[in-house]
Design a protein around this motif. Structure first.
Motif, mmCIF file in Angstrom:
data_model
loop_
_atom_site.group_PDB
_atom_site.id
_atom_site.type_symbol
_atom_site.label_atom_id
_atom_site.label_comp_id
_atom_site.label_asym_id
_atom_site.label_seq_id
_atom_site.Cartn_x
_atom_site.Cartn_y
_atom_site.Cartn_z
ATOM 1 N N HIS A 1 0.812 -1.209 0.000
ATOM 2 C CA HIS A 1 0.000 0.000 0.000
ATOM 3 C C HIS A 1 0.851 1.267 0.000
ATOM 4 N N LYS A 2 2.020 1.207 0.598
ATOM 5 C CA LYS A 2 2.898 2.372 0.517
ATOM 6 C C LYS A 2 3.351 2.601 -0.918
ATOM 7 N N GLU A 3 3.746 1.526 -1.592
ATOM 8 C CA GLU A 3 4.162 1.663 -2.990
ATOM 9 C C GLU A 3 3.006 2.165 -3.857
ATOM 10 N N TYR A 4 1.802 1.643 -3.593
ATOM 11 C CA TYR A 4 0.624 2.049 -4.363
ATOM 12 C C TYR A 4 0.351 3.538 -4.193
ATOM 13 N N MET A 5 0.501 4.043 -2.977
ATOM 14 C CA MET A 5 0.149 5.436 -2.677
ATOM 15 C C MET A 5 1.282 6.419 -2.932
ATOM 16 N N ASN A 6 2.487 5.932 -3.166
ATOM 17 C CA ASN A 6 3.635 6.817 -3.352
ATOM 18 C C ASN A 6 3.394 7.946 -4.358
ATOM 19 N N PRO A 7 2.883 7.642 -5.556
ATOM 20 C CA PRO A 7 2.702 8.728 -6.544
ATOM 21 C C PRO A 7 1.719 9.794 -6.069
ATOM 22 N N PHE A 8 0.724 9.396 -5.319
ATOM 23 C CA PHE A 8 -0.307 10.347 -4.885
ATOM 24 C C PHE A 8 0.172 11.173 -3.686
ATOM 25 N N VAL A 9 1.002 10.572 -2.855
ATOM 26 C CA VAL A 9 1.623 11.331 -1.773
ATOM 27 C C VAL A 9 2.582 12.364 -2.359
ATOM 28 N N TYR A 10 3.325 11.975 -3.382
ATOM 29 C CA TYR A 10 4.269 12.891 -4.037
ATOM 30 C C TYR A 10 3.523 14.033 -4.729
ATOM 31 N N GLN A 11 2.468 13.702 -5.459
ATOM 32 C CA GLN A 11 1.706 14.741 -6.150
ATOM 33 C C GLN A 11 1.032 15.689 -5.159
ATOM 34 N N ALA A 12 0.520 15.141 -4.065
ATOM 35 C CA ALA A 12 -0.130 15.980 -3.048
ATOM 36 C C ALA A 12 0.855 16.994 -2.468
ATOM 37 N N LYS A 13 2.094 16.589 -2.282
ATOM 38 C CA LYS A 13 3.120 17.512 -1.786
ATOM 39 C C LYS A 13 3.279 18.683 -2.740
ATOM 40 N N LYS A 14 3.327 18.410 -4.023
ATOM 41 C CA LYS A 14 3.472 19.474 -5.015
ATOM 42 C C LYS A 14 2.258 20.389 -5.039
ATOM 43 N N LEU A 15 1.085 19.825 -4.773
ATOM 44 C CA LEU A 15 -0.148 20.606 -4.788
ATOM 45 C C LEU A 15 -0.416 21.304 -3.454
#
Length: 283
Positions: A127-141
């Motif tokens: 689940h961490k690997e699955y959510m990694n892209p969305f955690v990264y994008q949220a940081k940018k946003l």
């Protein structure tokens, strides 16, 4: 503590026509609510324009969106996994456009296989690997990713555990593993009561330092009923006292059962739900 409301509750169909949602927002405003848990349709091609239109409408009418809810594909309503990931990314974009700070995720997308045993370490890593892209994008946003506490519905027809983020240790592991200020929790009071029973409040306190937003609803007899607070078995005074004593800064956001009240009774019901929630906050 500010009261919020999940706007789609008022409607009887999802997805709902834009005009009906806007009328629902105005009705909710007339009953006391001015801050919403809301997200626009992310499956349509013009999702950006749609979100901008709603943001303009909310601003014009003195309303705001305090949090959104990402779509979830546990019940296979969003096509293939690749298609669904696209919608999750869009949901974060829409969250930013709507002006919300928090987006709530059901972090439970692993599909259990026949005969598979639940493995804590495997599920955490997956689940961490699955959510990694969305955690990264949220940081940018500059928005928060909030993991919601769930309850195990045994959807995959197994006696084994089948749903990540039902266990408090999984939620805490997930948040801490990113070591990022924008990875937080959404506490769902109804789910907590179903999953933890007598240990609900103790688990709430464990997660509290990370709680950025809430889903407020009540239930009894172990069913996810999404009732207004005071109509179930939650000890609301205990929670409210703790939240006030520990300076909770988020919204106390109602998430009631979708489409249960006939339209002709909706204004009276919304006014009552608002009064009941104010009562709970005064305990």
């Amino acid at each position: 503590m500010k009261i919020g409301f999940m706007l789609e509750y008022i409607t009887h169909e999802l997805p709902c026509p834009d005009e009906d949602l806007k009328n629902a927002a105005l009705l909710a405003k007339s009953c006391g609510f001015d801050s919403f848990d809301f997200i626009t349709d992310v499956k349509c091609d013009n999702y950006i324009d749609k979100a901008k239109s709603f943001r303009e409408f909310f601003d014009k009418n003195g309303l705001k969106v305090h949090q959104t809810h990402a779509p979830f594909n546990r019940y296979n309503k969003y096509g293939t996994d690749d298609e669904f990931r696209k919608y999750l990314s869009r949901a974060e974009e829409v969250t930013k456009i709507l002006g919300a700070k928090n987006i709530v995720f059901h972090v439970d997308e692993y599909k259990m296989k026949d005969g598979e045993k639940w493995d804590f370490e495997k599920m955490c890593a997956w689940h961490k690997e699955y959510m990694n892209p969305f955690v990264y994008q949220a940081k940018k946003l500059d928005i928060n990713v909030c993991i919601e506490n769930l309850f195990d519905d045994r959807f995959w027809g197994t006696d084994e555990r089948s749903r990540f983020s039902c266990d408090i240790e999984e939620i805490l592991w997930f948040i801490k593993s990113f070591n990022a200020d924008h990875v937080k929790a959404c506490w769902d009071f109804g789910h907590g009561e179903i999953q933890f029973w007598g240990e609900t409040f103790n688990n709430f306190k464990k997660v509290f330092p990370y709680i950025a937003c809430t889903h407020v609803h009540d239930n009894f007899a172990g069913y996810d009923m999404h009732l207004p607070p005071t109509l179930g078995q939650n000890d609301w005074k205990k929670y409210i006292d703790y939240m006030k004593e520990n300076n909770y800064q988020g919204v106390f956001s109602l998430e009631l059962g979708h489409g249960k009240v006939p339209n002709e009774f909706m204004p009276d019901f919304l006014k009552l739900a608002y009064k009941m929630t104010n009562y709970v906050l005064s305990l």
